[in-house]
Design an enzyme around this catalytic site. Sequence first.
Site, PDB file in Angstrom:
ATOM      1  CB  SER A 124     -30.573  84.106 -16.107  1.00  0.00           C
ATOM      2  OG  SER A 124     -29.586  83.718 -15.171  1.00  0.00           O
ATOM      3  CB  ALA A 126     -24.924  90.158 -15.502  1.00  0.00           C
ATOM      4  CG  ASP A 277     -22.218  78.119 -13.161  1.00  0.00           C
ATOM      5  OD1 ASP A 277     -22.699  77.016 -13.495  1.00  0.00           O
ATOM      6  OD2 ASP A 277     -22.661  79.195 -13.575  1.00  0.00           O
TER       7      ASP A 277
END
Length: 553
Positions: A124, A126, A277
């Site tokens: 979203s 890069a 993440d």
Amino acid sequence: MIRVAWTLARFDVLLPSEYYDRYPTSLQATHTVLSLIAKRKRGRSVGERLAKALERLGPAYVKVGQFLATRPDMIGVTVAQELGRLKDRLPPFARTVALDTINAELGGTEELFAGISEAMAAASIAQVHQAIVPRQGVVAIKVMRPRIEKKMAKEMAALRFLAQAIEFFSPRSRRLEPVQFIDTVKAATERELDLRLEAGAAAEFREVAEKDGYLSVPEIDWSRSSKRVMTLDWIDGVPLTDSRALDKAGADRSELAIKITRGFLAAALDYGFFHADMHEGNLMYGKDGKLWIVDFGIMGRIGHKERRYLAEILYGFLRRDYRRVAEVHQEAGYVPEKFTVEEFAQALRAIGEPIFGKTADSISMSRLLLQLFDVTHMFGMHLRPELVLLQKTMVQVEGVARGLDPKHDMWTAARPIVERWVERELGAEAIAKRAIDEVGHGLGALRRLPHTLIALEAAARKVSTEAPREERKWYQMPAFWLGLVGGALIMFVFGPRSVEREVVQPTPEPARIEQPVAPPVATAPIPPAVEEAQETTGAADTEAETATPEAQP
């Protein structure tokens, strides 16, 4: 916000049909109207439709969806699990746009790279290209999407407005802190928009990961990196999203699950710095047999105090010492003081005992999470903004490890890391070290004591020489007179008007014959029907008297 509402309504997630029976009558009518514009596809659940809608809305909403996947207390367990599949994969932008960005940031591509491929992966914010560096080999180039900063700022402002509206209209939602939740997402995303910060985080996390060896981190090429472009080693391996390729490469799934769990806990507990993440798309099984981790845009930090609380809570669960876990929650301020330690320990025992020693495949995670959220609601526990990323990653790690090995026991995998930290930080050696540090701080305070006394003496001398300030009386305050004059003006402008009335001479009334007053006579209660008839007769007599006053006796 109108665009967001329209998109959510189109995907039937603004007022999902699955919850129609729970809506009040007004919302059922609204749902009937919205169903006219909804385009549902059969077989899709609420979570799948919500993921599609968030992808359609844009990058900021994708990030929020990823965070929402870790908040089953807000959206429900099933929807959270379905949103967990939202892996931030979007269509790539043109290669020519990427080349223009690289030229603008690095001053040219011919001297730096021998060749740049088409986009290999797109997210979203890069996308990644493969390139060749002379006398160095294959590298990965991460390039930011054009105008992504303005778009993210606009979308995050809209999301914060929505969170404020939710808090205003729904008092029950304030315990979940929706505004602080959006602020946390915004802060993490803003750091992700500067690839120099991501490069610095990758370099720091590489140093942390190398000390235990559970995770491996590619090296950053600083000479070919800037704010919107980052160059790092190309990792040749299989992403954990491809299960068949993992089996074909001969990966030990159980060992990979243990590495993921221990790698996260070692970084979070020992150094207070962790990858926030850790979904399957950011983890790769390399041809060298190592577990590689990429994409360092979202990183988390926790202070030493929070790390101690976390370690003691985990250690208490491992030893089944629920009272100590409850005491740690009280010390950390996670539970309001009106609840006793014994009450909270009893609730924790109800959660911990049914799952202790069991493997993941024998535990109903939905039932466990629902019970946990019931307990947090019962004890009025608020969301801790400083722990949002940590909680998010813990849920992600457990999900990834369980996907690799359904029998993965997170308690067994975490035990050596937690016990090592507890022994180092809470053992006799740690206590002696803290005592030495406290003595050092005390000696430092003693060294500063003369300067502190001199400063206090100077302040006291200054106060004694200055004239005492005379406190104003209430009638000496300018605000009092301004308020008085303002009130008088308001009364003069908006007050009631005086109305002159005509003086009317009273009209003389005709003389009346006074009737003798009869003495009171005790009477029995009058029945309602008789009383009503008497009232009617009395009204008729009154009209007759008014019409013919001369007929009176």
